[in-house]
Write a protein that holds these residues in place. Sequence first.
Motif, PDB file in Angstrom:
ATOM      1  N   PRO A 168       0.796  -1.235   0.000  1.00 51.23           N
ATOM      2  CA  PRO A 168       0.000   0.000   0.000  1.00 51.23           C
ATOM      3  C   PRO A 168       0.823   1.277   0.000  1.00 51.23           C
ATOM      4  O   PRO A 168       0.326   2.338  -0.359  1.00 51.23           O
ATOM      5  CB  PRO A 168      -0.842  -0.123   1.272  1.00 51.23           C
ATOM      6  N   ARG A 169       2.090   1.203   0.411  1.00 52.06           N
ATOM      7  CA  ARG A 169       2.960   2.377   0.377  1.00 52.06           C
ATOM      8  C   ARG A 169       4.393   1.927   0.120  1.00 52.06           C
ATOM      9  O   ARG A 169       4.705   0.747   0.187  1.00 52.06           O
ATOM     10  CB  ARG A 169       2.875   3.176   1.681  1.00 52.06           C
ATOM     11  N   TYR A 170       5.257   2.898  -0.149  1.00 53.13           N
ATOM     12  CA  TYR A 170       6.642   2.572  -0.501  1.00 53.13           C
ATOM     13  C   TYR A 170       7.368   1.845   0.625  1.00 53.13           C
ATOM     14  O   TYR A 170       7.383   2.286   1.774  1.00 53.13           O
ATOM     15  CB  TYR A 170       7.421   3.848  -0.843  1.00 53.13           C
ATOM     16  N   GLU A 171       7.962   0.715   0.270  1.00 53.64           N
ATOM     17  CA  GLU A 171       8.917   0.015   1.118  1.00 53.64           C
ATOM     18  C   GLU A 171      10.018  -0.492   0.200  1.00 53.64           C
ATOM     19  O   GLU A 171       9.721  -1.066  -0.857  1.00 53.64           O
ATOM     20  CB  GLU A 171       8.269  -1.140   1.876  1.00 53.64           C
ATOM     21  N   PRO A 172      11.290  -0.301   0.541  1.00 52.48           N
ATOM     22  CA  PRO A 172      12.394  -0.660  -0.356  1.00 52.48           C
ATOM     23  C   PRO A 172      12.595  -2.162  -0.479  1.00 52.48           C
ATOM     24  O   PRO A 172      12.315  -2.921   0.453  1.00 52.48           O
ATOM     25  CB  PRO A 172      13.598   0.010   0.292  1.00 52.48           C
ATOM     26  N   SER A 173      13.101  -2.579  -1.624  1.00 51.09           N
ATOM     27  CA  SER A 173      13.345  -4.001  -1.860  1.00 51.09           C
ATOM     28  C   SER A 173      14.436  -4.555  -0.958  1.00 51.09           C
ATOM     29  O   SER A 173      14.349  -5.681  -0.477  1.00 51.09           O
ATOM     30  CB  SER A 173      13.743  -4.224  -3.324  1.00 51.09           C
ATOM     31  N   MET A 174      15.492  -3.769  -0.726  1.00 47.83           N
ATOM     32  CA  MET A 174      16.632  -4.233   0.049  1.00 47.83           C
ATOM     33  C   MET A 174      17.045  -3.175   1.069  1.00 47.83           C
ATOM     34  O   MET A 174      16.746  -1.987   0.919  1.00 47.83           O
ATOM     35  CB  MET A 174      17.832  -4.506  -0.870  1.00 47.83           C
ATOM     36  N   ARG A 175      17.736  -3.616   2.101  1.00 49.68           N
ATOM     37  CA  ARG A 175      18.432  -2.716   3.010  1.00 49.68           C
ATOM     38  C   ARG A 175      19.892  -2.708   2.561  1.00 49.68           C
ATOM     39  O   ARG A 175      20.526  -3.768   2.495  1.00 49.68           O
ATOM     40  CB  ARG A 175      18.321  -3.188   4.457  1.00 49.68           C
ATOM     41  N   VAL A 176      20.419  -1.534   2.246  1.00 46.76           N
ATOM     42  CA  VAL A 176      21.711  -1.427   1.585  1.00 46.76           C
ATOM     43  C   VAL A 176      22.765  -0.819   2.499  1.00 46.76           C
ATOM     44  O   VAL A 176      22.515   0.190   3.168  1.00 46.76           O
ATOM     45  CB  VAL A 176      21.594  -0.563   0.305  1.00 46.76           C
ATOM     46  N   MET A 177      23.929  -1.444   2.520  1.00 44.05           N
ATOM     47  CA  MET A 177      25.086  -0.924   3.257  1.00 44.05           C
ATOM     48  C   MET A 177      26.278  -0.874   2.315  1.00 44.05           C
ATOM     49  O   MET A 177      26.512  -1.830   1.570  1.00 44.05           O
ATOM     50  CB  MET A 177      25.395  -1.817   4.460  1.00 44.05           C
ATOM     51  N   HIS A 178      27.006   0.208   2.348  1.00 46.01           N
ATOM     52  CA  HIS A 178      28.175   0.357   1.473  1.00 46.01           C
ATOM     53  C   HIS A 178      29.464   0.286   2.273  1.00 46.01           C
ATOM     54  O   HIS A 178      29.549   0.794   3.399  1.00 46.01           O
ATOM     55  CB  HIS A 178      28.126   1.698   0.729  1.00 46.01           C
ATOM     56  N   VAL A 179      30.476  -0.358   1.669  1.00 49.54           N
ATOM     57  CA  VAL A 179      31.797  -0.408   2.279  1.00 49.54           C
ATOM     58  C   VAL A 179      32.832  -0.318   1.158  1.00 49.54           C
ATOM     59  O   VAL A 179      32.646  -0.885   0.077  1.00 49.54           O
ATOM     60  CB  VAL A 179      31.997  -1.705   3.097  1.00 49.54           C
ATOM     61  N   ALA A 180      33.886   0.434   1.393  1.00 57.69           N
ATOM     62  CA  ALA A 180      34.977   0.528   0.421  1.00 57.69           C
ATOM     63  C   ALA A 180      35.783  -0.768   0.438  1.00 57.69           C
ATOM     64  O   ALA A 180      35.876  -1.442   1.468  1.00 57.69           O
ATOM     65  CB  ALA A 180      35.883   1.705   0.760  1.00 57.69           C
ATOM     66  N   PRO A 181      36.386  -1.154  -0.681  1.00 58.80           N
ATOM     67  CA  PRO A 181      37.165  -2.402  -0.735  1.00 58.80           C
ATOM     68  C   PRO A 181      38.252  -2.486   0.341  1.00 58.80           C
ATOM     69  O   PRO A 181      38.505  -3.579   0.872  1.00 58.80           O
ATOM     70  CB  PRO A 181      37.778  -2.371  -2.145  1.00 58.80           C
ATOM     71  N   VAL A 182      38.869  -1.372   0.685  1.00 62.13           N
ATOM     72  CA  VAL A 182      39.944  -1.401   1.684  1.00 62.13           C
ATOM     73  C   VAL A 182      39.408  -1.725   3.073  1.00 62.13           C
ATOM     74  O   VAL A 182      40.168  -2.148   3.951  1.00 62.13           O
ATOM     75  CB  VAL A 182      40.702  -0.056   1.712  1.00 62.13           C
ATOM     76  N   ASP A 183      38.127  -1.524   3.292  1.00 63.66           N
ATOM     77  CA  ASP A 183      37.520  -1.788   4.601  1.00 63.66           C
ATOM     78  C   ASP A 183      36.746  -3.103   4.636  1.00 63.66           C
ATOM     79  O   ASP A 183      36.182  -3.464   5.677  1.00 63.66           O
ATOM     80  CB  ASP A 183      36.569  -0.645   4.985  1.00 63.66           C
ATOM     81  N   PHE A 184      36.722  -3.804   3.520  1.00 64.63           N
ATOM     82  CA  PHE A 184      35.955  -5.040   3.450  1.00 64.63           C
ATOM     83  C   PHE A 184      36.799  -6.200   3.961  1.00 64.63           C
ATOM     84  O   PHE A 184      37.609  -6.799   3.233  1.00 64.63           O
ATOM     85  CB  PHE A 184      35.516  -5.301   2.008  1.00 64.63           C
ATOM     86  N   SER A 185      36.615  -6.531   5.233  1.00 66.36           N
ATOM     87  CA  SER A 185      37.382  -7.606   5.865  1.00 66.36           C
ATOM     88  C   SER A 185      36.665  -8.054   7.128  1.00 66.36           C
ATOM     89  O   SER A 185      35.660  -7.470   7.534  1.00 66.36           O
ATOM     90  CB  SER A 185      38.801  -7.127   6.198  1.00 66.36           C
ATOM     91  N   GLY A 186      37.191  -9.104   7.759  1.00 67.57           N
ATOM     92  CA  GLY A 186      36.661  -9.559   9.042  1.00 67.57           C
ATOM     93  C   GLY A 186      35.189  -9.893   9.002  1.00 67.57           C
ATOM     94  O   GLY A 186      34.716 -10.645   8.142  1.00 67.57           O
ATOM     95  N   MET A 187      34.448  -9.310   9.937  1.00 70.65           N
ATOM     96  CA  MET A 187      33.028  -9.618  10.084  1.00 70.65           C
ATOM     97  C   MET A 187      32.220  -9.293   8.840  1.00 70.65           C
ATOM     98  O   MET A 187      31.219  -9.953   8.547  1.00 70.65           O
ATOM     99  CB  MET A 187      32.465  -8.839  11.281  1.00 70.65           C
ATOM    100  N   LEU A 188      32.642  -8.282   8.106  1.00 62.68           N
ATOM    101  CA  LEU A 188      31.876  -7.873   6.934  1.00 62.68           C
ATOM    102  C   LEU A 188      31.836  -8.957   5.866  1.00 62.68           C
ATOM    103  O   LEU A 188      30.891  -9.033   5.082  1.00 62.68           O
ATOM    104  CB  LEU A 188      32.477  -6.593   6.344  1.00 62.68           C
ATOM    105  N   THR A 189      32.841  -9.796   5.831  1.00 55.82           N
ATOM    106  CA  THR A 189      32.889 -10.843   4.808  1.00 55.82           C
ATOM    107  C   THR A 189      31.927 -11.993   5.092  1.00 55.82           C
ATOM    108  O   THR A 189      31.763 -12.877   4.249  1.00 55.82           O
ATOM    109  CB  THR A 189      34.307 -11.420   4.673  1.00 55.82           C
ATOM    110  N   TYR A 190      31.285 -11.990   6.258  1.00 55.63           N
ATOM    111  CA  TYR A 190      30.369 -13.067   6.617  1.00 55.63           C
ATOM    112  C   TYR A 190      28.905 -12.743   6.306  1.00 55.63           C
ATOM    113  O   TYR A 190      28.015 -13.555   6.558  1.00 55.63           O
ATOM    114  CB  TYR A 190      30.475 -13.397   8.107  1.00 55.63           C
ATOM    115  N   VAL A 191      28.626 -11.551   5.792  1.00 57.70           N
ATOM    116  CA  VAL A 191      27.245 -11.161   5.506  1.00 57.70           C
ATOM    117  C   VAL A 191      26.638 -12.078   4.452  1.00 57.70           C
ATOM    118  O   VAL A 191      27.313 -12.499   3.508  1.00 57.70           O
ATOM    119  CB  VAL A 191      27.195  -9.691   5.040  1.00 57.70           C
TER     120      VAL A 191
END
Length: 348
Positions: A74-97
Motif C-alpha cells: 500500500p505504500r513505498y517500502e524498499p526491496s533491500m536494506r543497503v550498506m556500502h563499504v569501500a574495498p579497503v575496509d571489506f574484511s573480518g566480520m563484513l565478509t560473513y554477511v
Amino acid sequence: MKTSVLSSVAGLVLLFLLNGCEFFSATGSSGKSVGVNATGVAYEIVVVAKPEVWDDSMGELIKSELLAEVKGLPRYEPSMRVMHVAPVDFSGMLTYVRNILIVDIDETLYTKMSFRTENDRWANGQTVVHLSAPVADSLNAYLTHNSGILVKYYTQVEMDRLAQYYKKTYSSLIYGKLKEKFGFGLHVPEDFSSYKDTANFFWATDDTRFGQTYIAVYSFPYVDKNTFTGDYLVAMRDSMMRRYIPGSFPGSYMRTTEYVSYTPVTLQGKYCGILRGLWDTYGDKMGGPFVSYARLDEVNNRVIVTEGFVYAPEADKRTFIRRIEAALHTLELPDSPVIQSSLEAAVK
C-alpha cells in the motif's frame, strides 16, 4: 534517495556485535569459511565498491535499483536494506554477511562487462554477486538494459532460503489438513495454528498480536487456457473470497481493490501465474496486500490457488508478505515427487 535504508559500516559492525560472537570463528588461509554461517538479516546487502564509484552516477543507479519499491504494497517500502563499504575496509566480520555485491571497474583487469555469482565464498549460506567492467559506461548500459536484475536475483535467493527452512520447520497441523482435503502439501510457518475448513476452500492464520498473516487455498476445474490471466484469476478470487471470508459486520466481505501485476513464471519446472495486489473488506475497515500463486494440477485437471495475505495496519508489510510468499514456493503438486530436490538445487 531514501537514506533511511542506507547504513554505514559502523552501523553494520554494531549490529554484528549485538548479534553475538559467532562472527569471530576462524577462516582458512584461502579465505574459505571453516564452520562459519552467514550473518545478517534477510534482504540486507553489503555493496563493496570504491567511493568514487559509489558516489558517482554508477552508484546512484545501483542504489535506485536495490531501493526500488516492493510491488503490491500500500505504500513505498524498499526491496533491500543497503550498506556500502569501500574495498579497503571489506574484511573480518563484513565478509560473513549473507548477501554481498562486489562492484569493480578497472580497465586494466577487464575487457568486458561480467555478472558472476558465487556461493559460500566466506561463509556457509552466503551469496556473492560480482559486477565487473572495464569502464562505468558498460556496467551502466548492462544494468539499464537488464533493469531489476539485482533485486530479482537476490529476492529469489532469499525466497529459496526461507522455503528450504520451511521444509524442515513448518506447521504439521496445516500441512496435514491440506493433504487430507486437497491431496497436496504446503509448508507454512509453524506458528500457523488457527484454520477454517469450508467446502472447497481452506484458510489459516498465525494469530500474532502485531500483524496477522493468512493463507487461503482453493481449487477449481481447469476448462480454458484463458484461466491463466490476471483478469480471470482476480474474478475467481473475488468470487471465492466473497463467499468464504466475511467481514466483521453483516454483508461485509473481502474483495480485490487493486490488481497490481500478473506475472507468469516457471516454478519447480512448471508454469505458475503470480498475482499481486491489494485487498480490503467491503463494509469494514480491514485491508492489506496479497500475493496469489495459480498452478495447474494436470493429474486432477484442476487449478490450484495458494494465496498469502496480510493484515498489519500499524506495521510495514514487506516482511509479512515475503514471509508467506516463500511458503507458497513449497507446494507439492500430486504429480511432482521431485519438488523437494528442485528447491534444494536452486540454492546450491
